[in-house]
Design a protein around this motif. Structure first.
Motif, PDB file in Angstrom:
ATOM      1  N   ALA A 248       1.568  33.764  -1.613  1.00  0.00           N
ATOM      2  CA  ALA A 248       1.641  32.685  -2.595  1.00  0.00           C
ATOM      3  C   ALA A 248       3.092  32.496  -3.002  1.00  0.00           C
ATOM      4  O   ALA A 248       3.759  33.446  -3.425  1.00  0.00           O
ATOM      5  CB  ALA A 248       0.784  33.016  -3.819  1.00  0.00           C
ATOM      6  N   THR A 249       3.596  31.253  -2.839  1.00  0.00           N
ATOM      7  CA  THR A 249       5.001  30.975  -3.155  1.00  0.00           C
ATOM      8  C   THR A 249       5.100  29.712  -4.007  1.00  0.00           C
ATOM      9  O   THR A 249       4.184  28.910  -4.017  1.00  0.00           O
ATOM     10  CB  THR A 249       5.825  30.732  -1.869  1.00  0.00           C
ATOM     11  OG1 THR A 249       5.394  29.500  -1.287  1.00  0.00           O
ATOM     12  CG2 THR A 249       5.662  31.841  -0.865  1.00  0.00           C
ATOM     13  N   PRO A 250       6.229  29.525  -4.694  1.00  0.00           N
ATOM     14  CA  PRO A 250       6.434  28.266  -5.415  1.00  0.00           C
ATOM     15  C   PRO A 250       6.698  27.129  -4.436  1.00  0.00           C
ATOM     16  O   PRO A 250       6.907  27.362  -3.242  1.00  0.00           O
ATOM     17  CB  PRO A 250       7.666  28.533  -6.286  1.00  0.00           C
ATOM     18  CG  PRO A 250       8.345  29.698  -5.688  1.00  0.00           C
ATOM     19  CD  PRO A 250       7.333  30.468  -4.907  1.00  0.00           C
ATOM     20  N   ALA A 251       6.681  25.895  -4.936  1.00  0.00           N
ATOM     21  CA  ALA A 251       6.859  24.727  -4.060  1.00  0.00           C
ATOM     22  C   ALA A 251       8.319  24.495  -3.690  1.00  0.00           C
ATOM     23  O   ALA A 251       8.604  23.927  -2.656  1.00  0.00           O
ATOM     24  CB  ALA A 251       6.299  23.474  -4.738  1.00  0.00           C
ATOM     25  N   VAL A 289       5.574  35.378  -4.642  1.00  0.00           N
ATOM     26  CA  VAL A 289       7.012  35.135  -4.821  1.00  0.00           C
ATOM     27  C   VAL A 289       7.194  34.337  -6.110  1.00  0.00           C
ATOM     28  O   VAL A 289       6.584  33.285  -6.283  1.00  0.00           O
ATOM     29  CB  VAL A 289       7.588  34.335  -3.634  1.00  0.00           C
ATOM     30  CG1 VAL A 289       9.086  34.095  -3.829  1.00  0.00           C
ATOM     31  CG2 VAL A 289       7.323  35.049  -2.320  1.00  0.00           C
ATOM     32  N   GLU A 290       8.032  34.848  -7.023  1.00  0.00           N
ATOM     33  CA  GLU A 290       8.317  34.140  -8.278  1.00  0.00           C
ATOM     34  C   GLU A 290       9.826  34.044  -8.474  1.00  0.00           C
ATOM     35  O   GLU A 290      10.561  34.916  -8.023  1.00  0.00           O
ATOM     36  CB  GLU A 290       7.739  34.913  -9.472  1.00  0.00           C
ATOM     37  CG  GLU A 290       6.240  34.944  -9.540  1.00  0.00           C
ATOM     38  CD  GLU A 290       5.793  35.894 -10.646  1.00  0.00           C
ATOM     39  OE1 GLU A 290       5.551  35.406 -11.756  1.00  0.00           O
ATOM     40  OE2 GLU A 290       5.725  37.112 -10.400  1.00  0.00           O
ATOM     41  N   THR A 291      10.240  33.004  -9.184  1.00  0.00           N
ATOM     42  CA  THR A 291      11.679  32.874  -9.436  1.00  0.00           C
ATOM     43  C   THR A 291      11.956  32.758 -10.927  1.00  0.00           C
ATOM     44  O   THR A 291      11.156  32.215 -11.683  1.00  0.00           O
ATOM     45  CB  THR A 291      12.245  31.601  -8.766  1.00  0.00           C
ATOM     46  OG1 THR A 291      11.516  30.473  -9.241  1.00  0.00           O
ATOM     47  CG2 THR A 291      12.118  31.664  -7.266  1.00  0.00           C
TER      48      THR A 291
END
Lengths: 356, 217
Positions: A248-251, A289-291
């Motif tokens: 799962a990742t951000p766009a 994945v998070e930022t």
């Protein structure tokens, strides 16, 4: 350029027509005008035909310009020259300087300007303010003109380069769309139906699913970023997805420097390899994945049996730091941190933070 | 048919005939009513207007435009159907767009038939259907909004962030409820809120944009 030659030729002709009765040799004046007209035609065709081999033409061009200026001495009376009468070809000579500037750049233009200026000064016999003006204008035309042309050519080259790159990206996107709309859909369908049927068909389904995942990663992986020093880690991490690994990742792109990105990606791969080794074949894993503005966090969680309490500490105390420790080493080397949380029967979670 | 489960009227939008049929067959086998199918965006809006489904199962990659536009058109209906996005992975920006436009769930195409049926039933009940992928997209979007210079952007509460992160890490709602000592209902509400806030924000932005452009009437 042709337009300039023609206009200045007409100007020279008008002056000759107006002044020829005062010339020492009017017939020669007309003859020289004919030469200028002929050369205007020849050079126009010549520069168009001789692409890449124009140097001979440039020398002839400057030579004829110099000759025309000096020929003024034979046509005009010396009284009129001393009185400041214009040279026979007037501004027509600047065409040869401009031609040199276009073909040979600022240095070529400058040299041609110096040659024609020298002829001007020789014709006049002294550096009068009027001649000086002409010299400055010629030097400017040769030098600056050449420089500007070079800039233009460089800009044209980079536009061509950029459009080639864009065409490549466009083609890649078209292929990706095509594969996405056809092959991937069929593979996904085979995987789905096959799993429901089970048995040997189920095995085939897993093969189809694995192909779907890797093909998808291939077509969705971003082209290397224009800035070679940074990399979007999402593509590589997404490619780690499988039947048992959910990513799962951000766009938006997650850009990291090459060094930090590489360390993070190998740490994630190692953590997933650990899951496969220790948590059992059917354990599932989730990669998130998070930022944040100042860091990127990747967590890898599995639903395996977990690490028995105290085992990590015992291994550390015994000096056997093991695989987990090599993840920590990699990440700390680039200024990041790793935390490992595990409880029996609740799986293991590795959380990796790296600075952006 | 199980009498405890009400019949749900479903429409399936997908440009792939085999996919469309497979999905429709699975839904019908589970006792749901497939009241319409469509293979492109324009047809989807037309058929939905005529058949009034409760749930639209929507693929985002359509030949004549994005499924995001379909989601937006459906949301503008007087009684808008609920939208469940069933799409391939790797279309994150589109998924975010569809959810922002009003879709309340996202399932990847590798989901099993049973998962699909459950998701459609949950969508019909008004529950948000979250995958880890969707949770991560929302986390990223709220993060992006929080760093934007414009004020008044929606933000998650610490509790919502905590729950959304757990969803993104693959925990089920029940596991999250147990972990945080909350009721299942509370967890569902929190997840639902993260979605509603974003949709309200997007709607307000659309209105503001329309007013700025002088398109309002």
């Amino acid at each position: 350029m042709t337009a300039y030659r023609l206009l200045t030729l007409v100007y020279a002709a008008v002056l000759i027509a107006a002044d020829h009765h005062q010339y020492r040799r009017p017939a020669l004046g007309w003859a020289l005008l004919a030469v200028m007209a002929a050369w205007t035609v020849v050079s126009t065709y010549g520069y168009a035909q001789l692409a890449g081999r124009e140097r001979v033409l440039l020398v002839a061009d400057v030579g004829i310009a110099v000759g025309m200026v000096l020929a003024t001495l034979a046509v005009q009376t010396s009284a009129r020259i001393d009185a400041g009468a214009p040279t026979l070809p007037v501004a027509w000579v600047a065409a040869s300087v401009l031609a040199c500037a276009v073909v040979a750049g600022p240095w070529g233009g400058g040299m041609a300007a110096v040659a024609v200026s020298a002829a001007d000064v020789a014709e006049r016999g002294a550096l009068t303010p009027h001649t000086f003006n002409g010299v400055v204008l010629l030097l400017l035309a040769g030098g600056v003109g050449g420089y500007v042309v070079r800039l233009g050519v460089a800009a044209e080259d980079s536009v061509a380069e950029a459009s080639t790159a864009m065409a490549a990206v466009g083609e890649r996107e078209r292929l990706a769309r095509e594969i996405h709309d056809s092959t991937l859909q069929v593979l996904a369908l085979i995987a789905r139906r096959g799993r429901e049927i089970g048995g040997e068909t189920g095995d085939l389904a897993e093969l189809a699913a694995a192909q779907e995942t890797s093909l998808r990663a291939l077509v969705s992986s971003a082209a290397p970023s224009a800035n070679g020093a940074s990399t979007d880690i999402r593509a590589v991490i997404s490619a780690m997805a499988s039947a048992t690994v959910i990513v799962a990742t951000p766009a938006a792109a997650v850009e990291l420097s090459q060094v930090v990105g590489d360390a993070l990606l190998s740490a994630v791969a190692e953590a997933l390899a650990n899951v496969e080794r220790h948590a059992g074949a059917d354990a599932r894993a989730w990669v998130l994945v998070e930022t944040d503005p100042d860091r990127v966090t990747v967590s890898i969680r599995d639903d395996g049996p977990g690490i028995p309490a105290g085992r990590l500490e015992a291994a550390r105390a015994a000096g056997r730091l093991g695989v987990a420790q090599s993840i920590v080493g990699r990440i700390e080397a680039v200024g990041g941190t790793v935390s490992i949380d595990s409880r029996p029967n609740e799986g293991t979670e590795v959380e990796i933070h790296v600075p952006r | 048919m199980c009498p405890a489960e009400p019949v749900v009227r479903v429409m399936v939008v997908d440009d792939h005939p085999i996919w469309r049929e497979a999905v429709a067959r699975d839904l019908e086998a589970a006792g749901l009513e497939v009241c319409g199918v469509a293979s492109d965006a324009a047809q989807a809006v037309r058929v939905a207007k005529a058949t009034r489904p409760e749930v639209v199962v929507l693929d985002l990659q359509l030949p004549d435009g994005s499924g995001v536009d379909v989601a937006r058109s459906l949301a503008a209906f007087d009684e808008p159907p609920k939208v469940l996005v069933l799409s391939a992975s790797g279309e994150q920006p589109d998924v975010l767009g569809a959810v922002g436009a009003g879709a309340t769930g996202y399932l990847i195409k590798s989901a099993s038939a049973a998962e699909l049926v459950d998701a459609v039933r949950a969508t019909a009940r008004g529950e948000a259907v979250f995958t880890p992928g969707l949770a991560a997209l929302l986390l990223g979007e709220y993060q992006r909004l929080s760093t934007g210079d414009a004020g008044g952007n929606p933000a998650l509460t610490p509790r919502e962030t905590e729950i959304l992160r757990l969803v993104a890490k693959g925990f089920t709602y029940q596991q999250i409820a147990d972990k945080l000592v909350l009721s299942l209902r509370t967890v569902q509400n929190h997840v639902q809120n993260t979605l509603t806030k974003l949709q309200l924000h997007n709607k307000a932005q659309l209105v503001r944009y329309a007013m700025e452009q002088g398109l309002d009437d």
